[in-house]
Design a protein around this motif. Structure first.
Motif, PDB file in Angstrom:
ATOM      1  N   VAL A   5       0.832  -1.209   0.000  1.00 54.36           N
ATOM      2  CA  VAL A   5       0.000   0.000   0.000  1.00 54.36           C
ATOM      3  C   VAL A   5       0.866   1.259   0.000  1.00 54.36           C
ATOM      4  O   VAL A   5       0.633   2.193  -0.770  1.00 54.36           O
ATOM      5  N   THR A   6       1.889   1.293   0.837  1.00 57.06           N
ATOM      6  CA  THR A   6       2.730   2.495   0.919  1.00 57.06           C
ATOM      7  C   THR A   6       3.855   2.487  -0.118  1.00 57.06           C
ATOM      8  O   THR A   6       4.143   3.519  -0.718  1.00 57.06           O
ATOM      9  N   ASP A   7       4.494   1.332  -0.321  1.00 52.85           N
ATOM     10  CA  ASP A   7       5.598   1.265  -1.282  1.00 52.85           C
ATOM     11  C   ASP A   7       5.146   1.629  -2.689  1.00 52.85           C
ATOM     12  O   ASP A   7       5.879   2.261  -3.446  1.00 52.85           O
ATOM     13  N   ALA A   8       3.933   1.197  -3.056  1.00 51.35           N
ATOM     14  CA  ALA A   8       3.449   1.453  -4.410  1.00 51.35           C
ATOM     15  C   ALA A   8       3.280   2.947  -4.677  1.00 51.35           C
ATOM     16  O   ALA A   8       3.475   3.411  -5.804  1.00 51.35           O
ATOM     17  N   LEU A   9       2.917   3.710  -3.657  1.00 47.84           N
ATOM     18  CA  LEU A   9       2.803   5.160  -3.833  1.00 47.84           C
ATOM     19  C   LEU A   9       4.147   5.762  -4.227  1.00 47.84           C
ATOM     20  O   LEU A   9       4.219   6.692  -5.041  1.00 47.84           O
ATOM     21  N   ARG A  10       5.214   5.226  -3.659  1.00 45.58           N
ATOM     22  CA  ARG A  10       6.555   5.724  -3.966  1.00 45.58           C
ATOM     23  C   ARG A  10       7.016   5.242  -5.341  1.00 45.58           C
ATOM     24  O   ARG A  10       7.688   5.972  -6.080  1.00 45.58           O
ATOM     25  N   VAL A  11       6.654   4.002  -5.691  1.00 42.41           N
ATOM     26  CA  VAL A  11       7.061   3.434  -6.972  1.00 42.41           C
ATOM     27  C   VAL A  11       6.517   4.257  -8.136  1.00 42.41           C
ATOM     28  O   VAL A  11       7.203   4.455  -9.148  1.00 42.41           O
ATOM     29  N   PHE A  12       5.279   4.742  -7.993  1.00 43.15           N
ATOM     30  CA  PHE A  12       4.635   5.454  -9.093  1.00 43.15           C
ATOM     31  C   PHE A  12       4.729   6.976  -8.955  1.00 43.15           C
ATOM     32  O   PHE A  12       3.908   7.714  -9.496  1.00 43.15           O
ATOM     33  N   SER A  13       5.730   7.438  -8.238  1.00 47.14           N
ATOM     34  CA  SER A  13       5.912   8.882  -8.077  1.00 47.14           C
ATOM     35  C   SER A  13       7.386   9.180  -7.875  1.00 47.14           C
ATOM     36  O   SER A  13       8.218   8.270  -7.790  1.00 47.14           O
ATOM     37  N   ILE A  14       7.705  10.451  -7.795  1.00 44.62           N
ATOM     38  CA  ILE A  14       9.087  10.869  -7.594  1.00 44.62           C
ATOM     39  C   ILE A  14       9.124  12.034  -6.613  1.00 44.62           C
ATOM     40  O   ILE A  14       8.209  12.876  -6.595  1.00 44.62           O
ATOM     41  N   ARG A  15      10.137  12.041  -5.769  1.00 43.50           N
ATOM     42  CA  ARG A  15      10.257  13.137  -4.801  1.00 43.50           C
ATOM     43  C   ARG A  15      10.641  14.436  -5.519  1.00 43.50           C
ATOM     44  O   ARG A  15      11.577  14.468  -6.310  1.00 43.50           O
ATOM     45  N   THR A  16       9.881  15.468  -5.229  1.00 48.65           N
ATOM     46  CA  THR A  16      10.105  16.787  -5.815  1.00 48.65           C
ATOM     47  C   THR A  16      10.042  17.812  -4.691  1.00 48.65           C
ATOM     48  O   THR A  16       9.278  17.645  -3.739  1.00 48.65           O
ATOM     49  N   MET A  17      10.842  18.868  -4.813  1.00 53.89           N
ATOM     50  CA  MET A  17      10.793  19.859  -3.737  1.00 53.89           C
ATOM     51  C   MET A  17      10.893  21.278  -4.269  1.00 53.89           C
ATOM     52  O   MET A  17      11.389  21.530  -5.366  1.00 53.89           O
ATOM     53  N   VAL A  18      10.399  22.181  -3.448  1.00 50.74           N
ATOM     54  CA  VAL A  18      10.564  23.620  -3.661  1.00 50.74           C
ATOM     55  C   VAL A  18      11.502  24.104  -2.559  1.00 50.74           C
ATOM     56  O   VAL A  18      11.292  23.801  -1.384  1.00 50.74           O
TER      57      VAL A  18
END
Length: 537
Positions: free
Chosen positions: A494-507
């Motif tokens: 449930v949690t790992d998949a959110l990370r797999v399909f996204s990328i960390r971005t920052m301002v």
């Protein structure tokens, strides 16, 4: 027919609650529109045979569109347009907006529970009880994913300050995601990639599994109504006419695939820019059971029975090869063959049924070939009726003794054939796992704490889950589901998949008066969906 092991029904014998209407609505979802397909279609037949006028034939369920390259690329265009290089409505939507859309979809899905259950029963031959569980588990997966994203967003809702730099770090979408699920869990495992990819802001192209095609039809309108046009698109047809042309464009950013490694490798190679393609794979496995001489034999056999024959062994997490210590092998095999004989065999809607018809038309031929090959090298089918065939029904076969010369020792059978080997030295099953091209799970059965702890330390670097005195399995979905070697790429939970399909971005900005004023104005005025300290309850 002589030696009938199951009774295929007549139309009149099918329970009223299990009856299903033929579905010949040739539509697919593209850009928020249910488009009618005027081209060729593919007939869909059931795993279940039905008797009519003295003859038994696979039940006809309906038909599905056979889309061509032009239609497939049109769907790709719709997905790409909706994502708009990260500028689309869904890609830039707030987490709250996405969560509300998924909640709405889950509610619509609950309304289709009975219909979805029937399609699982008829298309793939899964028992009624297990089909209901798959639908319910999938709905729960959606709600758990929503809560997991809310938790992730709460953790990201504050600014950090390190070395004089203010920053807010969130996760952003990756782009266009192509999802392909397996026929054994055409709803749950397909949605295990679709739902996290969707909720993270990506645009989706979904191609249903080869068996389970009509299953998604009850959800087409819900997909259309709950998400912006082009965010979810569903295609049908042969992979060479649809999937290959889509991948060959190089315009797919993420490829989510659950199936065989041979197919996965072929499809990945079609992408002209593999460095740009993120892959999320759940592939085959050859999960062993290692049965130690001091095990609780009754519990062990019960777990092995479920591990090898749940849904006829058609699970990547099934136990595919059994190592039993020679000191207890005779007792183990006697009890196992008794339980195989007593396992209920019949139609999916029968109470307590375990062994049901198989959906793949060539599966019986393949399993028979594995058995004949094993017999050439000294193995025997040791249970009565093992390997016998009645149309789409295959009577489970226990093979013993198996050795490394046999195909069944190496190949994932993905069906109701149980290969058993004796071992004297624990180094034998360990060596098998070390040399295996697969590395998903293993089950250890025993009572000696010292021996089990030593095995755990040996095996955690060979597989990604060591099960003690229990069968291999995927759940609970909050636990990581992955594999080593040829068994997987990426981690799904449930949690790992959110990370797999996204990328960390920052301002980020240096800590000075001007930047503090800019950040304060944006935050106080809620001017940005990304740079925000809003907290979702």
């Amino acid at each position: 027919m002589k030696n009938k092991f199951v009774q295929f029904p007549t139309k009149e014998q099918i329970p009223a609650n299990a009856k299903l209407e033929v579905l010949e609505k040739k539509v697919y979802l593209c850009n928020g529109i249910l488009k009618r397909w005027e081209g060729e279609s593919s007939p869909i037949y059931s795993a279940i045979f039905v008797e009519e006028k003295g003859k038994e034939n696979r039940a006809y369920l309906g038909c599905a569109p056979l889309l061509d390259k032009i239609a497939a690329l049109e769907v790709l265009d719709a997905a790409e347009k909706s994502y708009a290089k990260g500028q689309g409505v869904w890609a830039t939507a707030t987490v709250k907006t996405r969560c509300e859309a998924l909640s709405k979809f889950a509610k619509r899905m609950k309304e289709k529970r009975e219909e979805l259950t029937k399609w699982l029963v008829w298309e793939i031959g899964k028992s009624w009880t297990d089909s209901e569980k798959e639908v319910d588990r999938t709905i729960l997966y959606i709600t758990d994913t929503i809560e997991a994203l809310k938790n992730l967003d709460r953790e990201s809702s504050r600014l950090k300050r390190e070395e004089g730099i203010y920053a807010q770090i969130r996760r952003g979408p990756l782009g266009v995601v192509l999802c392909m699920g397996p026929y054994n869990y055409p709803l749950n495992e397909t949605f295990a990639t679709l739902i996290p990819a969707l909720i993270m802001g990506n645009s989706i192209i979904l191609k249903p599994a080869k068996h389970g095609i009509l299953l998604l039809h009850p959800l087409l309108e819900a997909f259309r109504d709950c998400f912006p046009p082009g965010v979810v698109n569903i295609i049908y047809g042969h992979g060479k006419d649809t999937v290959m042309p889509i991948l060959e464009t190089g315009r797919v950013d993420v490829f989510a695939f659950i199936g065989g490694s041979k197919t996965a490798n072929m499809l990945k190679k079609a992408h002209p820019r593999p460095n740009r393609l993120r892959s999320v794979m759940g592939l085959e496995a050859k999960n062993p059971a290692i049965i130690l001489p001091d095990c609780d034999l009754e519990n062990t056999v019960n777990e092995v029975l479920m591990g090898t024959l749940s849904f006829n062994g058609q699970r990547c997490t099934a136990l595919k090869i059994i190592y039993v210590h020679k000191n207890i092998s005779a007792k183990f095999l006697t009890l196992l063959t008794e339980k195989v004989a007593n396992a209920k065999k019949g139609m999916p809607w029968e109470d307590g049924v375990m062994i049901t018809p198989l959906p793949e038309t060539d599966k019986n031929e393949y399993l028979t070939a594995l058995i004949k090959d094993a017999e050439l090298y000294g193995a025997k089918v040791i249970n009565e009726h093992g390997g016998k065939i009645q149309h789409s029904f295959f009577y489970p076969a226990v093979l013993f003794p198996v050795n490394e010369s046999m195909r069944i020792y190496h190949e994932e059978q993905f069906g109701p054939v149980i290969p058993v080997l004796e071992f004297d030295d624990i180094s034998e099953p360990i060596a098998y796992m070390v040399d295996s091209p697969y590395g998903q799970q293993v089950s250890i059965f025993g009572n000696n704490t010292t021996e089990i702890s030593g095995l755990i330390d040996h095996l955690v670097n060979q597989v990604c889950r060591v099960n003690v005195n229990s069968q291999c399995q995927r759940g609970p979905d909050v636990y990581p589901f992955n594999g080593r070697k040829d068994s997987a790429e990426g981690t799904l939970s449930v949690t790992d998949a959110l990370r797999v399909f996204s990328i960390r971005t920052m301002v980020a900005a240096k800590d000075n008066e001007l930047n503090r004023k800019i950040f304060e104005t944006i935050l106080d005025g809620r001017l940005s969906n990304f740079l925000s300290t809003d907290y979702i309850l």
